[in-house]
Design an enzyme around this catalytic site. Structure first.
Site, short mmCIF file in Angstrom:
data_model
loop_
_atom_site.label_atom_id
_atom_site.label_comp_id
_atom_site.label_asym_id
_atom_site.label_seq_id
_atom_site.Cartn_x
_atom_site.Cartn_y
_atom_site.Cartn_z
N ILE A 1 0.83 -1.21 0.00
CA ILE A 1 0.00 0.00 0.00
C ILE A 1 0.86 1.26 0.00
O ILE A 1 0.63 2.19 -0.78
CB ILE A 1 -0.94 0.00 1.24
CG1 ILE A 1 -1.83 -1.23 1.23
CG2 ILE A 1 -1.74 1.31 1.32
CD1 ILE A 1 -2.71 -1.39 0.01
N THR B 1 -0.91 -4.80 9.74
CA THR B 1 -1.66 -5.02 10.99
C THR B 1 -2.18 -6.46 10.97
O THR B 1 -3.30 -6.72 10.55
CB THR B 1 -2.84 -4.04 11.13
OG1 THR B 1 -3.51 -3.91 9.87
CG2 THR B 1 -2.40 -2.68 11.59
N THR C 1 -5.23 -0.96 8.08
CA THR C 1 -6.56 -1.35 8.57
C THR C 1 -6.48 -1.73 10.05
O THR C 1 -5.62 -2.52 10.44
CB THR C 1 -7.07 -2.56 7.77
OG1 THR C 1 -7.06 -2.20 6.38
CG2 THR C 1 -8.48 -2.95 8.19
N LYS D 1 -14.15 0.44 7.12
CA LYS D 1 -13.16 -0.34 6.37
C LYS D 1 -13.24 -1.83 6.71
O LYS D 1 -13.27 -2.68 5.81
CB LYS D 1 -11.74 0.19 6.66
CG LYS D 1 -10.61 -0.72 6.22
CD LYS D 1 -10.64 -0.98 4.73
CE LYS D 1 -9.87 -2.24 4.36
NZ LYS D 1 -8.56 -2.03 3.86
N ASN E 1 -14.45 -5.30 4.06
CA ASN E 1 -13.77 -6.59 3.84
C ASN E 1 -14.56 -7.75 4.44
O ASN E 1 -14.57 -8.85 3.90
CB ASN E 1 -12.35 -6.53 4.41
CG ASN E 1 -11.40 -5.83 3.45
OD1 ASN E 1 -11.79 -5.46 2.34
ND2 ASN E 1 -10.17 -5.63 3.86
N ARG F 1 -17.32 -8.83 2.10
CA ARG F 1 -16.82 -9.66 1.00
C ARG F 1 -16.55 -11.09 1.49
O ARG F 1 -16.85 -12.06 0.81
CB ARG F 1 -15.57 -9.01 0.40
CG ARG F 1 -15.19 -9.51 -0.98
CD ARG F 1 -14.30 -8.52 -1.69
NE ARG F 1 -13.66 -9.08 -2.86
CZ ARG F 1 -14.21 -9.14 -4.07
NH1 ARG F 1 -15.41 -8.65 -4.26
NH2 ARG F 1 -13.55 -9.66 -5.08
N HIS G 1 -31.03 -11.73 -10.98
CA HIS G 1 -32.00 -10.98 -10.17
C HIS G 1 -31.38 -9.63 -9.82
O HIS G 1 -30.21 -9.56 -9.46
CB HIS G 1 -32.32 -11.78 -8.90
CG HIS G 1 -33.43 -11.19 -8.10
ND1 HIS G 1 -33.26 -10.03 -7.38
CD2 HIS G 1 -34.70 -11.58 -7.90
CE1 HIS G 1 -34.40 -9.73 -6.77
NE2 HIS G 1 -35.30 -10.65 -7.09
N GLY H 1 -7.49 -15.99 0.72
CA GLY H 1 -6.15 -15.65 1.19
C GLY H 1 -5.92 -14.16 1.16
O GLY H 1 -6.86 -13.36 1.09
N CYS I 1 -5.84 -9.26 3.79
CA CYS I 1 -6.92 -8.32 4.14
C CYS I 1 -8.18 -9.08 4.51
O CYS I 1 -8.61 -9.09 5.65
CB CYS I 1 -7.20 -7.42 2.95
SG CYS I 1 -5.68 -6.80 2.23
N LYS J 1 -4.26 -15.09 -5.08
CA LYS J 1 -5.25 -14.91 -6.15
C LYS J 1 -4.53 -14.68 -7.47
O LYS J 1 -3.29 -14.65 -7.50
CB LYS J 1 -6.22 -13.78 -5.84
CG LYS J 1 -5.60 -12.40 -5.82
CD LYS J 1 -6.69 -11.35 -5.63
CE LYS J 1 -6.13 -9.96 -5.79
NZ LYS J 1 -7.15 -8.95 -5.63
N1 SAJ Z 1 -12.09 -14.73 -3.67
C1 SAJ Z 1 -13.00 -15.77 -3.87
N2 SAJ Z 1 -14.16 -15.51 -4.54
C2 SAJ Z 1 -14.45 -14.26 -5.02
C3 SAJ Z 1 -13.55 -13.20 -4.81
C4 SAJ Z 1 -12.38 -13.47 -4.12
O1 SAJ Z 1 -12.76 -16.91 -3.45
O2 SAJ Z 1 -15.52 -14.10 -5.62
C5 SAJ Z 1 -10.83 -14.96 -2.95
C6 SAJ Z 1 -9.59 -14.59 -3.75
O3 SAJ Z 1 -9.20 -15.62 -4.59
C7 SAJ Z 1 -8.60 -14.30 -2.64
C8 SAJ Z 1 -9.46 -13.70 -1.54
O4 SAJ Z 1 -10.79 -14.09 -1.84
O5 SAJ Z 1 -8.00 -15.48 -2.15
C9 SAJ Z 1 -9.39 -12.18 -1.42
O6 SAJ Z 1 -9.26 -11.59 -2.70
P1 SAJ Z 1 -10.05 -10.29 -3.18
O7 SAJ Z 1 -9.65 -10.04 -4.58
O8 SAJ Z 1 -11.49 -10.45 -2.91
O9 SAJ Z 1 -9.58 -9.14 -2.20
P2 SAJ Z 1 -8.13 -8.63 -1.68
O10 SAJ Z 1 -7.86 -9.28 -0.36
O11 SAJ Z 1 -7.10 -8.75 -2.71
O12 SAJ Z 1 -8.44 -7.05 -1.45
C10 SAJ Z 1 -9.47 -6.68 -0.56
C11 SAJ Z 1 -10.36 -5.62 -1.25
N3 SAJ Z 1 -11.57 -5.40 -0.47
C12 SAJ Z 1 -12.81 -5.40 -1.03
O13 SAJ Z 1 -13.01 -5.62 -2.19
C13 SAJ Z 1 -13.95 -5.10 -0.11
C14 SAJ Z 1 -9.58 -4.32 -1.42
O14 SAJ Z 1 -10.43 -3.32 -1.94
C15 SAJ Z 1 -8.99 -3.87 -0.08
O15 SAJ Z 1 -8.23 -2.69 -0.23
C16 SAJ Z 1 -8.10 -4.96 0.41
O16 SAJ Z 1 -8.87 -6.14 0.62
C17 SAJ Z 1 -7.42 -4.51 1.70
O17 SAJ Z 1 -6.22 -4.16 1.65
O18 SAJ Z 1 -8.07 -4.43 2.74
#
Ligand code: SAJ
Length: 403
Positions: free
Chosen positions: A11, A81, A117, A198, A202, A205, A236, A249, A252, A312
């Site tokens: 970051i 963190t 965070t 924040k 996360n 998600r 939908h 993984g 975050c 990822k």
């Molecule tokens: N993953 C899934 N299915 C999905 C989406 C992701 O299994 O549909 C997995 C990915 O393969 C990965 C993990 O989830 O292993 C996380 O990947 P990600 O692309 O969803 O997110 P990060 O961890 O790379 O980044 C997130 C983001 N947060 C959100 O979208 C709400 C990013 O915007 C934040 O800045 C970041 O965390 C952070 O630093 O907090």
């Protein structure tokens, strides 16, 4: 305005470069001399789309990198963190150390912006007392980073931002700094609201992914196609289910929800369960791989290959990656180590890690696609003729086994 960015990781580095590229006087500081050395030698420290170009622009505008803190108007703290594995609570010790260092080098009136965070209340509990106990008088701000690895440079410019501050004049100064490059909405609020929003983003998600993963398990048991079901459900207008996968993984989404579980163990039931579901996915994939091998009469587990070691697609970050989680489970169960390959990971991190796809494939009876890197997405024929377990639902791998 003179800005010092503390922590030149995933970051801090893009943020420092982006500010510098937009004409702000920036010095980036990192306690790791190797990072500073590499940047001063003209080399960025990780792979990220658009980062090399941004680095060139920032260098052209005179960005500095150093191991020593400097006197600045604004300090941006972007250090890790993690969470305490026992208590699940946020470990703010890196932020605390960085803030102490800042206080030892800043002038009265400096602004310290924490981008790392943290869970709601951390700044009041761990950081504010350090300012209050110090002879230097600085202002505290929390402006959590929100950029997604893989698309950081774009999102730095286009995402909205949150600025949590104690007073409006300080918030406005920080807003002006971010507005030098940020085209998104910049919302001003208080520090605790910024902390919580924040973590909530996360956590949302993570819970959504856990729902998709649970659906994948139900559909496997019931003989249904989870991807087709999610595709149809998402038509939908008020449904948007994310994709199931081999686990969650990164540093975050697999970490931040624990902060809420650690602080609110009674209330955070859904959040805890979602974390547990996602953490259970590597073992679920492992059991699928074992079942597929057995059903084909293939008994040598060392001939299973895990494609992908990063957390990822199209990043080189392996922190908390599902593949590493799965390798730990394989070891704990006493199974033979499988073959591993990742086009983004050049250093050898694990046993049986290959440097070429060819040598990897030559050793595999079953390829488990753990990460959907562009290499495979663009050319699924690379796996032609192989028995495949595809956990990422890649186009062109329709004949493969699924989650
Ligand atoms: N993953 C899934 N299915 C999905 C989406 C992701 O299994 O549909 C997995 C990915 O393969 C990965 C993990 O989830 O292993 C996380 O990947 P990600 O692309 O969803 O997110 P990060 O961890 O790379 O980044 C997130 C983001 N947060 C959100 O979208 C709400 C990013 O915007 C934040 O800045 C970041 O965390 C952070 O630093 O907090």
């Amino acid at each position: 305005m003179k800005v010092c960015v503390v922590g030149l990781g995933y970051i801090g580095l893009p943020t420092a470069l982006m500010l510098a590229a937009h004409g702000v006087d920036v010095t980036g500081v990192d306690y790791n001399p190797k990072v500073v050395e590499s940047l001063n030698a003209g080399k960025v420290t990780f792979e990220e789309k658009g980062l090399d170009e941004l680095f060139q622009q920032a260098t052209h505008r005179g960005v500095h990198f150093s191991s020593a803190y400097i006197s600045a108007d604004v300090y941006i703290v972007a250090v890790a963190t993690p969470y305490d594995p026992q208590t699940k609570k946020v470990d703010a010790s890196y932020v605390e150390a960085a803030v102490e260092n800042v206080l030892d080098h800043c002038e009265d009136g400096a602004i310290i912006v924490v981008e790392s965070t943290v869970s709601p209340g951390t700044i009041d509990r761990c950081i504010r007392p350090r300012l209050e106990g110090h002879h230097r008088k600085a202002h505290l701000v929390h402006a959590p980073e929100r950029i997604i690895p893989g698309n950081m440079v774009y999102e730095l410019v286009h995402n909205s931002r949150t600025i949590g501050a104690d007073d409006l004049p300080t918030a406005e100064k920080v807003k002006t700094m971010y507005a030098s490059f940020c085209e998104g909405q910049i919302v001003i609020t208080d520090i605790r609201t910024a902390e919580m929003s924040k973590v909530v983003e996360n956590t949302y998600r993570d819970v959504n992914i856990a729902f998709a993963n649970e659906l994948a398990k139900i559909c496997r048991d019931g003989g249904m196609d989870v991807y087709e079901i999610i595709r149809i459900a998402n038509l939908h207008p008020r449904v948007n289910i994310l994709s199931p996968g081999p686990g969650v993984g990164g540093h975050c989404i697999s970490v931040d929800p624990w902060f809420l579980v650690g602080d609110y163990p009674v209330e955070a039931q859904l959040i805890r369960t979602a974390r547990e579901i996602n953490d259970g996915m590597p073992a679920f994939v492992l059991d699928r791989a074992l079942a597929i091998m057995q059903s084909r009469g293939l008994m040598d587990f060392s001939r299973v290959g895990l494609y992908g070691l990063t957390y990822k697609e199209n990043v080189d970050d392996t922190r908390e990656s599902p593949t590493l989680q799965m390798l730990a489970t394989i070891k704990a169960r006493g199974l033979s180590a499988p073959q591993v390959y990742d086009p983004f990971v050049k250093t050898t991190l694990v046993d049986h890690q290959h440097q070429t796809l060819e040598s990897f494939l030559a050793q595999c009876d079953l390829v488990v696609v753990m990460v959907g890197h562009t290499q495979l997405r663009d050319d699924p024929a690379l796996l032609a003729g192989k028995l495949v377990l595809d956990t990422r639902h890649l186009p062109g791998l329709e004949g493969a086994e699924r989650l």
